[in-house]
Motif scaffolding. Structure first.
Motif, short mmCIF file in Angstrom:
data_model
loop_
_atom_site.label_atom_id
_atom_site.label_comp_id
_atom_site.label_asym_id
_atom_site.label_seq_id
_atom_site.Cartn_x
_atom_site.Cartn_y
_atom_site.Cartn_z
N ARG A 34 0.85 -1.19 0.00
CA ARG A 34 0.00 0.00 0.00
C ARG A 34 0.89 1.24 0.00
NH1 ARG A 34 -5.79 -0.48 -0.25
NH2 ARG A 34 -6.24 -2.68 0.11
N LYS A 35 0.39 2.32 -0.58
CA LYS A 35 1.24 3.48 -0.82
C LYS A 35 1.05 4.62 0.17
CE LYS A 35 2.54 1.27 -4.48
NZ LYS A 35 3.80 0.50 -4.44
N LYS A 36 -0.09 4.66 0.88
CA LYS A 36 -0.38 5.83 1.71
C LYS A 36 -1.15 5.43 2.96
CE LYS A 36 -3.53 8.75 0.22
NZ LYS A 36 -4.20 9.83 -0.53
N VAL A 37 -0.82 6.09 4.07
CA VAL A 37 -1.56 5.94 5.33
C VAL A 37 -2.09 7.31 5.73
CG1 VAL A 37 -1.40 5.41 7.79
CG2 VAL A 37 -0.23 3.95 6.13
N THR A 38 -3.39 7.39 6.00
CA THR A 38 -4.03 8.64 6.41
C THR A 38 -4.51 8.52 7.85
OG1 THR A 38 -4.80 9.05 4.14
CG2 THR A 38 -5.91 10.26 5.92
N ALA A 39 -4.07 9.44 8.71
CA ALA A 39 -4.53 9.46 10.10
C ALA A 39 -5.75 10.37 10.21
CB ALA A 39 -3.41 9.97 11.00
N VAL A 40 -6.82 9.84 10.81
CA VAL A 40 -8.08 10.58 10.97
C VAL A 40 -8.17 11.09 12.40
CG1 VAL A 40 -10.59 10.48 10.74
CG2 VAL A 40 -9.14 9.09 9.22
N HIS A 41 -8.53 12.36 12.58
CA HIS A 41 -8.45 12.96 13.93
C HIS A 41 -9.41 14.13 14.07
CE1 HIS A 41 -6.45 16.73 12.68
NE2 HIS A 41 -6.08 16.00 11.65
N LYS A 42 -9.46 14.69 15.27
CA LYS A 42 -10.17 15.94 15.55
C LYS A 42 -9.32 16.77 16.50
CE LYS A 42 -13.90 18.53 15.10
NZ LYS A 42 -14.19 19.20 13.82
N ALA A 43 -8.02 16.84 16.17
CA ALA A 43 -7.05 17.51 17.05
C ALA A 43 -7.23 19.03 17.07
CB ALA A 43 -5.62 17.16 16.61
N ASN A 44 -8.01 19.57 16.14
CA ASN A 44 -8.28 21.00 16.19
C ASN A 44 -9.18 21.38 17.37
OD1 ASN A 44 -10.34 19.55 14.82
ND2 ASN A 44 -11.14 21.44 13.94
N ILE A 45 -9.92 20.40 17.89
CA ILE A 45 -10.79 20.62 19.05
C ILE A 45 -10.26 19.87 20.27
CG2 ILE A 45 -13.13 20.38 19.97
CD1 ILE A 45 -12.86 22.45 17.71
N MET A 46 -10.02 18.56 20.11
CA MET A 46 -9.48 17.76 21.21
C MET A 46 -7.96 17.75 21.10
SD MET A 46 -12.37 14.79 21.38
CE MET A 46 -13.06 15.11 19.78
N LYS A 47 -7.38 18.88 21.50
CA LYS A 47 -5.96 19.13 21.22
C LYS A 47 -5.02 18.20 21.97
CE LYS A 47 -6.96 23.97 20.18
NZ LYS A 47 -6.79 23.85 18.73
N LYS A 73 9.56 6.14 10.33
CA LYS A 73 10.26 4.87 10.18
C LYS A 73 9.88 4.14 8.89
CE LYS A 73 10.36 4.42 15.22
NZ LYS A 73 9.86 3.68 16.40
N TYR A 74 8.91 4.70 8.15
CA TYR A 74 8.46 4.09 6.89
C TYR A 74 8.53 5.14 5.78
CZ TYR A 74 6.74 0.21 9.74
OH TYR A 74 6.63 -0.87 10.60
N PRO A 75 9.72 5.52 5.37
CA PRO A 75 9.86 6.61 4.38
C PRO A 75 9.26 6.29 3.02
CG PRO A 75 11.96 5.50 4.76
CD PRO A 75 11.02 4.98 5.79
N SER A 76 9.08 5.02 2.70
CA SER A 76 8.53 4.65 1.39
C SER A 76 7.02 4.78 1.33
CB SER A 76 8.93 3.21 1.04
OG SER A 76 8.36 2.30 1.97
N ILE A 77 6.37 5.01 2.48
CA ILE A 77 4.91 5.12 2.53
C ILE A 77 4.53 6.57 2.80
CG2 ILE A 77 2.83 4.39 3.76
CD1 ILE A 77 4.34 1.76 4.40
N LYS A 78 3.69 7.12 1.94
CA LYS A 78 3.24 8.50 2.12
C LYS A 78 2.32 8.59 3.34
CE LYS A 78 0.88 12.27 -0.29
NZ LYS A 78 0.12 12.67 -1.49
N TYR A 79 2.46 9.66 4.11
CA TYR A 79 1.63 9.86 5.30
C TYR A 79 0.95 11.21 5.22
CZ TYR A 79 0.43 11.03 10.12
OH TYR A 79 -0.24 11.42 11.26
N ASN A 80 -0.36 11.23 5.53
CA ASN A 80 -1.05 12.50 5.64
C ASN A 80 -2.11 12.42 6.73
OD1 ASN A 80 -2.93 10.93 4.32
ND2 ASN A 80 -3.48 12.46 2.80
N GLU A 81 -2.74 13.54 7.03
CA GLU A 81 -3.71 13.63 8.12
C GLU A 81 -4.96 14.34 7.63
OE1 GLU A 81 -0.03 14.20 11.33
OE2 GLU A 81 -1.43 15.87 10.94
N ILE A 82 -6.10 13.97 8.23
CA ILE A 82 -7.35 14.62 7.82
C ILE A 82 -8.28 14.69 9.03
CG2 ILE A 82 -8.42 12.44 7.06
CD1 ILE A 82 -9.72 14.08 4.76
N ILE A 83 -8.96 15.83 9.19
CA ILE A 83 -9.94 16.01 10.27
C ILE A 83 -11.17 15.16 9.95
CG2 ILE A 83 -11.41 17.70 11.44
CD1 ILE A 83 -9.24 19.78 10.84
#
Length: 365
Positions: free
Chosen positions: A191-204, A220-230
């Motif tokens: 798999r090429k990408k991991v997306t972390a789902v969060h609400k850190a803008n409110i639950m800081k 530790k996984y430079p070959s896998i793209k990482y991004n975040e989304i609310i």
């Protein structure tokens, strides 16, 4: 003359358009073919119909597993100790849905089981099935959800009459291990990408700790793209452009919402496989809406969709190191879906559970 004879098979191959290929296989260890015990919990509602479908298909395939069946129902106060002991011994369980009472102080047996066995990772595979029409194409999402804390910690109390406090618990330990599981899954499955789902803008602090843990693991996984989304934007993006997502890692409650949304987009909860894994044990079940045990009318008419649990049992077979049996089962199910002749009501047909099972067995290689 001998040369022309040797050329004849090659000529036939070229004429028919077929190419000779060697099948990909693996070398088992001595004794790997020994039948494996699996704890079976039929559960409530449509659960017994779906688990019986799996039993029939496993028997037809002569799969090297046998089931130890236990009656567990959602109105019980606790999962019986003998069931817990069986899963701990066998390491693997297949279960139907367990009805969760609404309110009343009765805790969910699904949650109890996850906590008792420390099944910290929930995995739901939401993907399009060939021949099953959906609004979106090219959907292939794996939702990996932390399974033991968050809003599901069960720490609630009434402060004063009319005021209830519910605690959301997030720890670095649990956040790190679910992040590691998600990235390891992505790495092992190309798999090429991991997306972390969060609400850190409110639950800081709480979701902030979850994000911090994901970011540390991502390095530790430079070959896998990482991004975040609310999480609220995530839901909007899921229903508009679901093909952008690959592997998603989430805290407990968000994962439940995201997995069910993704399942609905990809074809419905009746066809999405899933499981719960820990360091020692694994429990496989319908991927989304595990607490949804169907309507009484569906049970009476015996028209429950067995596809989700059949595909979950294919996941179980791979977990048990029986990949060829898993492939046979998965291919048979996909052929039945693709042909479209035998489908239950949720997929636009009117077939019974048994008719779908018979069609799957007929399509086994």
């Amino acid at each position: 003359m001998s040369t022309s004879r040797r050329s004849l098979p090659l000529l036939k191959t070229l004429i028919t358009g077929k190419t000779q290929t060697r099948t990909v296989t693996y070398m088992p260890r001595p004794g790997d073919g020994a039948p494996r015990p699996v704890t079976l919990i039929p559960g409530d509602g449509i659960g017994p119909l779906a688990t019986n479908a799996v039993e029939q298909v496993m028997e037809a395939m002569h799969a090297p597993v046998y089931f130890e069946k236990y009656e567990v129902h959602g109105d019980m106060k606790r999962v019986p100790q003998e069931v817990i002991d069986s899963i701990k011994q066998n390491k693997v369980c297949l279960k139907g849905g367990l009805r969760t009472p609404m309110g009343g102080g009765v805790s969910s047996l699904n949650v109890q089981l996850r906590k008792e066995l420390d099944l910290y990772a929930s995995l739901v595979n939401c993907c399009n099935l060939p021949g099953l029409p959906t609004r979106h194409e090219n959907v292939d999402i794996v939702v990996i959800r932390e399974n033991t804390e968050g809003e599901y910690s069960g720490l609630e109390h009434e402060v004063v009459p009319g005021v209830v406090e519910s605690l959301k618990v997030i720890t670095k330990f649990c956040s790190e291990r679910i992040a590691k599981y998600a990235f390891e899954y992505a790495y092992l499955n190309n798999r090429k990408k991991v997306t972390a789902v969060h609400k850190a803008n409110i639950m800081k602090l709480a979701d902030g700790l979850f994000l911090e843990s994901c970011r540390e693991v991502a390095t530790k996984y430079p070959s896998i793209k990482y991004n975040e989304i609310i999480v609220d934007n995530c839901c909007m993006q899921l229903v508009s452009k679901p093909e952008q997502f690959d592997v998603m890692v989430t805290p407990n409650l968000y994962g439940n919402l995201v997995a069910n949304t993704a399942a609905g987009i990809a074809g419905g909860t009746g066809v999405m496989p899933g499981g719960n894994a820990g360091a020692e044990h694994a429990v496989f079940e319908q991927g989304a809406s595990a607490g949804n045990v169907g309507k009484e009318k569906m049970v009476e008419q015996k028209k429950a969709n067995p596809v989700a649990l059949l595909l979950s049992s294919a996941m179980m077979l791979r977990h048990l190191q029986f990949p060829s049996f898993a492939d046979r089962l998965e291919n048979a199910v996909k052929r039945v879906i693709s042909e479209g002749k035998y489908r239950t009501k949720d997929l636009g047909g009117d077939s019974t559970t048994q008719e779908v099972v018979d069609a799957v067995i007929a399509n086994l290689d």
